[in-house]
Enzyme design. Sequence first.
Site, PDB file in Angstrom:
ATOM      1  N   SER A  46       0.828  -1.206   0.000  1.00 13.96           N
ATOM      2  CA  SER A  46       0.000   0.000   0.000  1.00 13.96           C
ATOM      3  C   SER A  46       0.861   1.254   0.000  1.00 13.96           C
ATOM      4  O   SER A  46       0.512   2.255  -0.626  1.00 13.96           O
ATOM      5  CB  SER A  46      -0.954   0.006   1.195  1.00 13.96           C
ATOM      6  OG  SER A  46      -0.248  -0.079   2.415  1.00 13.96           O
ATOM      7  N   GLU A  47       2.011   1.226   0.706  1.00 19.57           N
ATOM      8  CA  GLU A  47       2.957   2.343   0.658  1.00 19.57           C
ATOM      9  C   GLU A  47       4.392   1.851   0.740  1.00 19.57           C
ATOM     10  O   GLU A  47       4.681   0.833   1.388  1.00 19.57           O
ATOM     11  CB  GLU A  47       2.719   3.352   1.800  1.00 19.57           C
ATOM     12  CG  GLU A  47       1.587   4.325   1.567  1.00 19.57           C
ATOM     13  CD  GLU A  47       0.328   3.919   2.291  1.00 19.57           C
ATOM     14  OE1 GLU A  47      -0.704   4.576   2.091  1.00 19.57           O
ATOM     15  OE2 GLU A  47       0.364   2.920   3.038  1.00 19.57           O
ATOM     16  N   THR A  48       5.269   2.584   0.082  1.00 15.90           N
ATOM     17  CA  THR A  48       6.713   2.422   0.171  1.00 15.90           C
ATOM     18  C   THR A  48       7.294   3.798   0.457  1.00 15.90           C
ATOM     19  O   THR A  48       6.846   4.797  -0.119  1.00 15.90           O
ATOM     20  CB  THR A  48       7.291   1.888  -1.149  1.00 15.90           C
ATOM     21  OG1 THR A  48       6.738   0.595  -1.419  1.00 15.90           O
ATOM     22  CG2 THR A  48       8.808   1.793  -1.102  1.00 15.90           C
TER      23      THR A  48
END
Length: 281
Positions: A46-48
Amino acid sequence: MATLRFSQVDVFSSHGLLGNPLAVVHDADDLTDDDLAAFARWTNLSETTFLLRPTDPAADYRVRIFTTGGELPFAGHPTLGSAHAWLDAGGEPLHTDKIVQECGVGLVTVRRGERLSFAAPPLLRSGPVEPGYAAQILEALGLEDDQVLGMAWVDNGPGWVGIELATAQEVLAVEPRLHLSAHLKVGLVGRWLQPEQTGKDVEVRAFYGDGTAFEEDPVTGSLNAGIAQWLIGEGRLPARYVAGQGARRHRDGRVHVESRDAQVWVGGDVVTTVAGTVRIG
């Protein structure tokens, strides 16, 4: 091609594998925007996040936050996860009791204590949701007007709308109509009637779409921050509570919320699950 330190951490979980995973690339100053976006797409999380030298002398580090679809000015679980990874890599903050993160919304304070907690940034948009959009949201989630105790913008960057339902069970029962939901970013919250048995005061769910796909986020710091600012501010939630999130995603996240001196703090445990190097560029 650059070889850089890499961490994958689990946020809002004290045991690992039950919270929200985050990929963190360290010392990413020499990567291009295309490199950042491509790597975030490749991780498929979902996020990096990418840690860089700060440009503000008051900050300990700068972070850029990417989804598979683009960059965010702020997000909650990437804030806690990035702070944990930065400390784990030997980062030395300017202050012993806090870390100052620079990101798209400016400077965000992360408090050190029993667990890391971030100071909720001011809402970029609050107040009532436009009737037409509210009706679209309810239709997409399969909810009736009389099920909703309240609805408001709780946008601190990602674009969240918050909806309060009467109980946690109602929150967990929602089945979104995916063909109507692709553009929504909406969160649900409802109370547990016997919190002493669950260890949770409320249950939260977060749904988001980028126009082509629609997902349920396992555990969401930014949404929990916005919900707390809204409902604590209106006296409908206590100044300190624990939110559970992720049950429908086979997770067991815990978000620790506290309002102190007019500031909402959102905290959670973080554990490192992967550590090594990556080659990018």
